[in-house]
Design an enzyme around this catalytic site. Structure first.
Site, mmCIF file in Angstrom:
data_model
loop_
_atom_site.group_PDB
_atom_site.id
_atom_site.type_symbol
_atom_site.label_atom_id
_atom_site.label_comp_id
_atom_site.label_asym_id
_atom_site.label_seq_id
_atom_site.Cartn_x
_atom_site.Cartn_y
_atom_site.Cartn_z
ATOM 1 N N HIS A 1 0.843 -1.190 0.000
ATOM 2 C CA HIS A 1 0.000 0.000 0.000
ATOM 3 C C HIS A 1 0.881 1.245 0.000
ATOM 4 O O HIS A 1 2.012 1.220 0.480
ATOM 5 C CB HIS A 1 -0.885 0.025 1.250
ATOM 6 N N CYS B 1 -0.312 2.432 -4.313
ATOM 7 C CA CYS B 1 -1.192 3.527 -4.702
ATOM 8 C C CYS B 1 -0.387 4.827 -4.719
ATOM 9 O O CYS B 1 0.508 5.023 -3.896
ATOM 10 C CB CYS B 1 -2.337 3.670 -3.702
#
Ligand code: NAG
Ligand code: NAG
EC number: 3.4.22.34
Length: 442
Positions: free
Chosen positions: A141, A182
């Protein structure tokens, strides 16, 4: 005759010198934990298998992963990690250099700097020299200006500082960095100088999420991240001496249809064959003499493999587990987890809704849309760098006031980026967070 012999000897020596110069090194990192994040460690395991197959020895591959997937109680096939439907088990043989509590940003940075690890993990550290090539792959992430490790963050500020130091200390001839997260473009955009001999590609531009692919109902997990699988599968399939990094970039970009794959740094490195970094072919070929046939991109609006935004994976995964539960105990367990995750989301929505209102961040977002409208580089490089100092200190303010950034709140680091852009001081953000979070806790 004598001079001919000497000359031949010199040529032979020169050849040997060329062939023997330098080694390949790789550092592979999965920054997450938990079974619902199966795919990050799976990507790293598969990448390891491919690099090894392509000739990099175990001594030169350093792996960071929590190692809580293969033998997780939720894994229906203990000891097995798959990276694709009908794929092989990618877990056997993966070096356990840094696992469990040792998967930290500090250990990662220390390994990159070749520091003595003083008994931490396997102690393996990057012993690369000015003649060596280094490949780094990170999957997890992320958010503007940071990527996650289990319970901790690696900030762009610190990563860029360490890469710069490595370059200054001549810890590599060239370095290639593939980053799945991301908003991963934000880690390099206008931060990574093109003078450092570093080439980086990212799964997403600075403003969007990256995507998880291939939910497998037998393994009950998303098996891979779309960008990561696309580069690993490509590397596995091709002759790594015959495809250039640049050609591979085109392949990954064409196959990764739901986010914009970007590249940064010294793009001249991309003329080299991928085997110079994702293998040990080590050909000094800077001329880009490759001509692999380009894959045909998927028609607009269709995905080669359908992915889901990483931001939505936990919710999606929990809903799937509730409906796939075998018995009432399992169902109850996942229903509770789902309720807890929804609560986390409500809390994050409340905190950052108030935060956005307090600093009128919608204005920053609108101004950005106008500024970037019509930019023709997929927004990879069209905007300014993130304010790395502000993001680091403001996320720390948030964590002091409201607790750790979690799976629900990480998407709102984008709001902190926006507040930094509006020049709101970190300390003022901290006061705002304290105000909302002390109310929430009563
Ligand atoms: C992996 O690569 C091979 C060879 O290029 C290709 O045939 C296959 O479809 C790819 N797998 C996936 C799941 O895309
Ligand atoms: C972006 O530009 C297009 C065409 O120039 C225009 O129609 C659209 O409204 C613009 N969008 C924004 C958010 O400014």
């Amino acid at each position: 005759m004598r001079s001919f012999l000497l000359l031949s000897l010199a040529v032979v020596c020169a050849l040997i010198a060329t062939v023997q110069a330098g080694q390949n090194w790789a550092v592979l990192v999965a920054g997450s934990d938990g079974f619902y994040n199966y795919r990050h460690q799976s990507d790293v395991c598969h990448a390891y298998q491919v690099l090894k197959k392509k000739g990099i020895p175990d001594s030169n591959i350093i792996v960071f992963m929590k190692d809580d997937i293969a033998n997780n109680p939720q894994n229906r096939h203990p000891g097995v990690i798959k990276n694709t439907d009908n794929g092989e088990n990618v877990y056997p043989g993966v070096p356990k250099d840094y696992t469990g509590e040792d998967v930290t940003p500090q250990n990662f940075l220390n390994v990159l700097l070749g520091k003595d690890m003083n008994g931490v993990g396997s102690g393996k550290t990057l012993k690369s020299t000015s003649e060596d090539r280094v490949f780094i792959f990170f999957s997890d992430h992320g958010a503007p200006g940071l990527v996650a490790f289990p319970g901790k963050m690696l900030y762009a500020k610190d990563l860029i500082q360490v890469l710069t130091q490595m370059s200054k200390e001549k810890k590599f001839d060239q370095l290639v960095f593939y980053l799945e997260a991301c908003e991963s473009g934000s880690m390099f955009n206008k931060l990574l100088s093109d003078k450092l001999r570093i080439y980086a590609t990212t799964a997403a531009n600075p403003f969007e999420s990256s995507y998880a692919c291939d939910y497998n109902s037998e393994e009950r997990a998303y098996l891979n991240d779309c960008y990561s699988f696309n580069f690993i599968n490509d590397t596995e399939a091709v002759d790594v001496q015959k495809e250039s990094l640049s050609e591979q970039f085109d392949v990954i970009k064409a196959l990764t249809t739901q986010s914009h794959v970007c590249r940064y740094g010294d793009l001249s490195i991309a003329k080299q064959p991928i085997g110079n970094f994702l293998g040990n072919s080590f050909k000094y070929n800077y001329n880009g003499l490759f001509n692999r046939q380009r894959p045909v991109p998927a028609p607009k609006g269709t995905a080669n493999r359908k992915g889901i935004s990483s931001r939505d994976v936990k919710m999606d995964w929990l809903v799937r587990q509730v409906s796939a539960a075998n018995d009432v105990y399992e169902r109850t367990y996942f229903e509770k987890e789902l309720a807890a995750h929804k609560r986390d989301q409500d809390v994050a929505d409340t905190i950052f809704g108030a935060f956005s209102d307090a600093f009128e961040l919608h204005k920053v977002r609108e101004a950005r849309e106008i500024r970037l409208n019509g930019s023709n580089d997929d927004r990879c490089t069209s905007d300014n760098a993130v304010d790395v100092d502000c993001i680091k200190s403001s996320v720390e303010e948030f964590e002091d006031a409201c607790g750790k950034v979690n799976e629900a709140s990480i998407k709102y680091v984008a709001y902190i980026r926006d507040a930094c852009e509006a020049k709101v001081p970190s300390q003022i953000m901290g006061e705002q967070f304290k105000k909302t979070c002390s109310l929430l806790n009563h």
